[in-house]
Scaffold this motif. Structure first.
Motif, PDB file in Angstrom:
ATOM      1  N   UNK A   1       0.814  -1.216   0.000  1.00  0.00           N
ATOM      2  CA  UNK A   1       0.000   0.000   0.000  1.00  0.00           C
ATOM      3  C   UNK A   1       0.851   1.271   0.000  1.00  0.00           C
ATOM      4  N   UNK A   2       2.176   1.112  -0.034  1.00  0.00           N
ATOM      5  CA  UNK A   2       3.069   2.269   0.009  1.00  0.00           C
ATOM      6  C   UNK A   2       3.956   2.301  -1.220  1.00  0.00           C
ATOM      7  N   UNK A   3       4.515   3.471  -1.478  1.00  0.00           N
ATOM      8  CA  UNK A   3       5.578   3.603  -2.466  1.00  0.00           C
ATOM      9  C   UNK A   3       6.890   3.755  -1.709  1.00  0.00           C
ATOM     10  N   UNK A   4       7.959   3.222  -2.288  1.00  0.00           N
ATOM     11  CA  UNK A   4       9.231   3.130  -1.584  1.00  0.00           C
ATOM     12  C   UNK A   4      10.354   3.741  -2.405  1.00  0.00           C
ATOM     13  N   UNK A   5      11.365   4.245  -1.704  1.00  0.00           N
ATOM     14  CA  UNK A   5      12.594   4.683  -2.353  1.00  0.00           C
ATOM     15  C   UNK A   5      13.765   4.012  -1.641  1.00  0.00           C
ATOM     16  N   UNK A   6      14.826   3.768  -2.398  1.00  0.00           N
ATOM     17  CA  UNK A   6      15.979   3.092  -1.818  1.00  0.00           C
ATOM     18  C   UNK A   6      16.632   3.970  -0.770  1.00  0.00           C
ATOM     19  N   UNK A   7      16.794   3.438   0.441  1.00  0.00           N
ATOM     20  CA  UNK A   7      17.373   4.201   1.540  1.00  0.00           C
ATOM     21  C   UNK A   7      18.837   3.895   1.760  1.00  0.00           C
ATOM     22  N   UNK A   8      19.180   2.596   1.846  1.00  0.00           N
ATOM     23  CA  UNK A   8      20.573   2.216   2.040  1.00  0.00           C
ATOM     24  C   UNK A   8      20.758   0.755   1.639  1.00  0.00           C
ATOM     25  N   UNK A   9      22.031   0.403   1.421  1.00  0.00           N
ATOM     26  CA  UNK A   9      22.375  -0.933   0.959  1.00  0.00           C
ATOM     27  C   UNK A   9      23.840  -1.197   1.260  1.00  0.00           C
TER      28      UNK A   9
ATOM     29  N   UNK B   1      25.490  -2.995  -0.885  1.00  0.00           N
ATOM     30  CA  UNK B   1      26.001  -3.147  -2.243  1.00  0.00           C
ATOM     31  C   UNK B   1      26.777  -1.876  -2.596  1.00  0.00           C
ATOM     32  N   UNK B   2      28.044  -2.014  -2.934  1.00  0.00           N
ATOM     33  CA  UNK B   2      28.880  -0.838  -3.180  1.00  0.00           C
ATOM     34  C   UNK B   2      28.382  -0.010  -4.364  1.00  0.00           C
ATOM     35  N   UNK B   3      27.577  -0.599  -5.229  1.00  0.00           N
ATOM     36  CA  UNK B   3      27.026   0.166  -6.350  1.00  0.00           C
ATOM     37  C   UNK B   3      26.097   1.277  -5.867  1.00  0.00           C
ATOM     38  N   UNK B   4      25.588   1.142  -4.644  1.00  0.00           N
ATOM     39  CA  UNK B   4      24.703   2.192  -4.127  1.00  0.00           C
ATOM     40  C   UNK B   4      25.452   3.510  -3.966  1.00  0.00           C
ATOM     41  N   UNK B   5      26.735   3.448  -3.605  1.00  0.00           N
ATOM     42  CA  UNK B   5      27.530   4.674  -3.520  1.00  0.00           C
ATOM     43  C   UNK B   5      27.602   5.367  -4.877  1.00  0.00           C
ATOM     44  N   UNK B   6      27.684   4.558  -5.913  1.00  0.00           N
ATOM     45  CA  UNK B   6      27.691   5.088  -7.270  1.00  0.00           C
ATOM     46  C   UNK B   6      26.387   5.822  -7.572  1.00  0.00           C
TER      47      UNK B   6
END
Length: 200
Positions: A79-87, A89-94
């Motif tokens: 019922x919600x929309x989400x955004x990536x907060x943290x990971x 995975x080193x690609x997240x820094x990219x």
């Protein structure tokens, strides 16, 4: 056990008909009873019950089902929309560096959609997306199967490749954990996790 099958089908007037079949012919180390895929080449009556499909022809009934058939309606994350907060995975820094922020919609109709943008976020660059279907199984297992991709071409092809690859790696997650404030997708093979927070 290690080969796969595919083909073309049509559905018309409540008749399911497989028209063309292909299969791989890899050498498998473990021999299992062979499934004669050609027996599917006929006209079938069919019915669909949740995520089970029954094909019926004369005195033959074949049932296809999935282990990812648990109800998704008990999970409020649909019922919600989400955004990536943290990971981890080193690609997240990219992604942070280039202002690429994957957003996730996951519905009660067993559909999901990732949207993300190439920096800068403005009308010059359209949204990129990966969409598909998903199922939930025992012990909070999850299967994400993408069925469509739409990708706008940014100015930097290496960046385009990396951000797209990162989103596809998210879809390989096999388990999930949920709280009121987070939805985490986890891949036990790579040990990567991707934690989403509400997109307010």
């Amino acid at each position: 056990g290690c080969n796969s099958f595919g083909g073309d089908y049509t559905v018309r007037d409540q008749i399911f008909e497989i028209n063309r079949i292909f299969q791989t012919q890899m050498s498998c180390t473990t021999i299992k009873p062979k499934f004669e895929i050609c027996q599917l080449r006929r006209r079938w009556g069919f019915n669909i019950l949740d995520t089970v499909i029954n094909l019926q022809s004369n005195d033959t009934t074949i049932t296809f089902s999935s282990r990812w058939t648990k109800s998704v309606r008990e999970y409020p994350f649909t019922l919600k929309k989400w955004k990536l907060g943290y990971s981890n995975d080193t690609a997240f820094n990219f992604l942070n560096l280039y202002d690429l922020l994957p957003k996730l919609t996951i519905t009660q109709n067993r559909e999901f959609r990732f949207n993300w943008y190439f920096a800068p976020r403005n009308d010059t660059f359209k949204s990129n997306c990966v969409e598909g279907v998903y199922g939930i199984g025992e012990n909070q297992s999850i299967k994400l199967y993408y069925t469509g991709v739409a990708y706008s071409s940014p100015n930097d092809p290496p960046v385009a490749y990396q951000d797209g690859l990162f989103v596809f790696r998210i879809t390989k997650s096999k388990r999930f954990a949920y709280s009121n404030t987070t939805l985490t997708l986890m891949n036990d093979l790579s040990n990567f996790y991707y934690t989403f927070v509400p997109d307010i």
